[in-house]
Scaffold this motif. Structure first.
Motif, PDB file in Angstrom:
ATOM      1  N   PRO A 139       2.239   2.538  10.994  1.00 60.12           N
ATOM      2  CA  PRO A 139       3.457   2.482  10.171  1.00 60.12           C
ATOM      3  C   PRO A 139       4.729   2.143  10.937  1.00 60.12           C
ATOM      4  N   GLN A 140       4.748   2.411  12.245  1.00 65.55           N
ATOM      5  CA  GLN A 140       5.957   2.149  13.023  1.00 65.55           C
ATOM      6  C   GLN A 140       5.956   0.772  13.689  1.00 65.55           C
ATOM      7  N   ALA A 141       4.866   0.030  13.521  1.00 65.25           N
ATOM      8  CA  ALA A 141       4.770  -1.292  14.150  1.00 65.25           C
ATOM      9  C   ALA A 141       5.232  -2.373  13.181  1.00 65.25           C
ATOM     10  N   GLU A 142       6.217  -3.139  13.600  1.00 66.68           N
ATOM     11  CA  GLU A 142       6.671  -4.310  12.828  1.00 66.68           C
ATOM     12  C   GLU A 142       5.784  -5.480  13.242  1.00 66.68           C
ATOM     13  N   VAL A 143       5.170  -6.142  12.273  1.00 62.57           N
ATOM     14  CA  VAL A 143       4.196  -7.189  12.583  1.00 62.57           C
ATOM     15  C   VAL A 143       4.678  -8.531  12.050  1.00 62.57           C
ATOM     16  N   PHE A 144       4.709  -9.535  12.930  1.00 63.79           N
ATOM     17  CA  PHE A 144       5.052 -10.902  12.543  1.00 63.79           C
ATOM     18  C   PHE A 144       3.848 -11.795  12.798  1.00 63.79           C
ATOM     19  N   VAL A 145       3.441 -12.552  11.780  1.00 63.48           N
ATOM     20  CA  VAL A 145       2.276 -13.423  11.892  1.00 63.48           C
ATOM     21  C   VAL A 145       2.742 -14.877  11.940  1.00 63.48           C
ATOM     22  N   LEU A 146       2.315 -15.587  12.953  1.00 67.04           N
ATOM     23  CA  LEU A 146       2.655 -17.001  13.097  1.00 67.04           C
ATOM     24  C   LEU A 146       1.641 -17.840  12.336  1.00 67.04           C
ATOM     25  N   GLY A 147       2.122 -18.652  11.404  1.00 62.20           N
ATOM     26  CA  GLY A 147       1.220 -19.431  10.569  1.00 62.20           C
ATOM     27  C   GLY A 147       0.863 -20.775  11.168  1.00 62.20           C
ATOM     28  N   GLY A 148      -0.163 -21.389  10.620  1.00 64.46           N
ATOM     29  CA  GLY A 148      -0.618 -22.694  11.068  1.00 64.46           C
ATOM     30  C   GLY A 148      -2.043 -22.917  10.602  1.00 64.46           C
TER      31      GLY A 148
END
Length: 252
Positions: free
Chosen positions: A132-141
């Motif tokens: 819950p405390q982890a901010e996750v960014f996913v790089l698309g492609g």
């Protein structure tokens, strides 16, 4: 010496010495270098060695597809992941590469750790859903299904817009001469793009990858901060890397 005998001799040399130098084998057996190179081509076609300039190296077992890799050296990957997870500081930003060792890192991160994780691996993003405390960014492609990561122009462009304290890099081969390698050219390019966006890059390498090579080079050792492995620190390959200035973080 018959062709089958030469083949067995080459495989024995590869297992004992960790490399084959075509010129030396040709002189030893009294045959032409062309004959040795032809034998190495045949062995490489069967997946039994990785040809390099002047000879061959052991082939990495980590070039099989993503599903099959999950059953390769799970204990070693967990040990490497435990050390790697300890490098992620509260409030820090980490780029987490794709692959099964990186997935083990995601599982090893404390659930209450407040951090930012940038990844191009959908399985890793899913693994962090219960953090819950982890901010996750996913790089698309484009999805490279073999390794369950995105790659290509869109993913590389997305990587240019992020920055991180740390990049945890997965590779399939680790060798003092061949360097850090992987089995796909676009995947290698994506790894370079991600490494360029982090202050420090640490290599994740369970023991079966040490002393092996794949087709495409990822980074020179000078662009890394260290290697995390469960391989015996007295292994000749690790001793050579240490002599060359590579920091080795033991995960035994």
């Amino acid at each position: 010496m018959l062709a089958a005998e030469r083949r067995d001799h080459l495989l024995e040399l590869l297992a004992r010495q960790g490399k084959i130098v075509a010129k030396e084998v040709a002189a030893e057996l009294g045959i032409s270098e062309d004959s040795v190179r032809r034998d190495l081509r045949d062995l490489a076609a069967e997946g039994l060695c990785q040809r390099v300039y002047g000879g061959a190296l052991p082939v990495s077992p980590a070039v099989v597809d993503y599903g099959a890799r999950q059953s390769v050296a799970p204990d070693g990957k967990r040990k490497v992941a435990s050390v790697a997870a300890g490098l992620v500081r509260p409030g820090g930003t980490v780029i987490l590469d794709g692959g099964t060792t990186a997935l083990a890192v995601a599982h090893a991160l404390p659930r209450d750790l407040a951090c930012t994780v940038i990844t191009h691996s959908p399985p890793i993003a899913v693994a962090l859903l219960d953090h819950p405390q982890a901010e996750v960014f996913v790089l698309g492609g484009r999805l490279f299904k073999h390794s369950a990561v995105t790659c290509g122009a869109a993913a590389a462009e997305a990587a240019q817009n992020v920055s991180a304290d740390l990049f945890l890099l997965g590779v399939t081969g680790v060798h003092p001469e061949a360097g850090l390698t992987t089995g796909d050219a676009e995947d290698a390019a994506m790894k370079r793009a991600l490494a360029a966006r982090a202050a420090d890059t640490y290599v994740l390498a369970s023991s079966e990858k040490i002393g092996t090579a794949s087709r495409f080079r990822v980074l020179p050792w000078e662009e890394t901060s260290g290697l995390i492995t469960d391989k015996d620190p007295h292994d000749p390959v690790l001793e050579q890397l240490a002599e060359n200035g590579v920091e080795v973080l033991p995960a035994g």
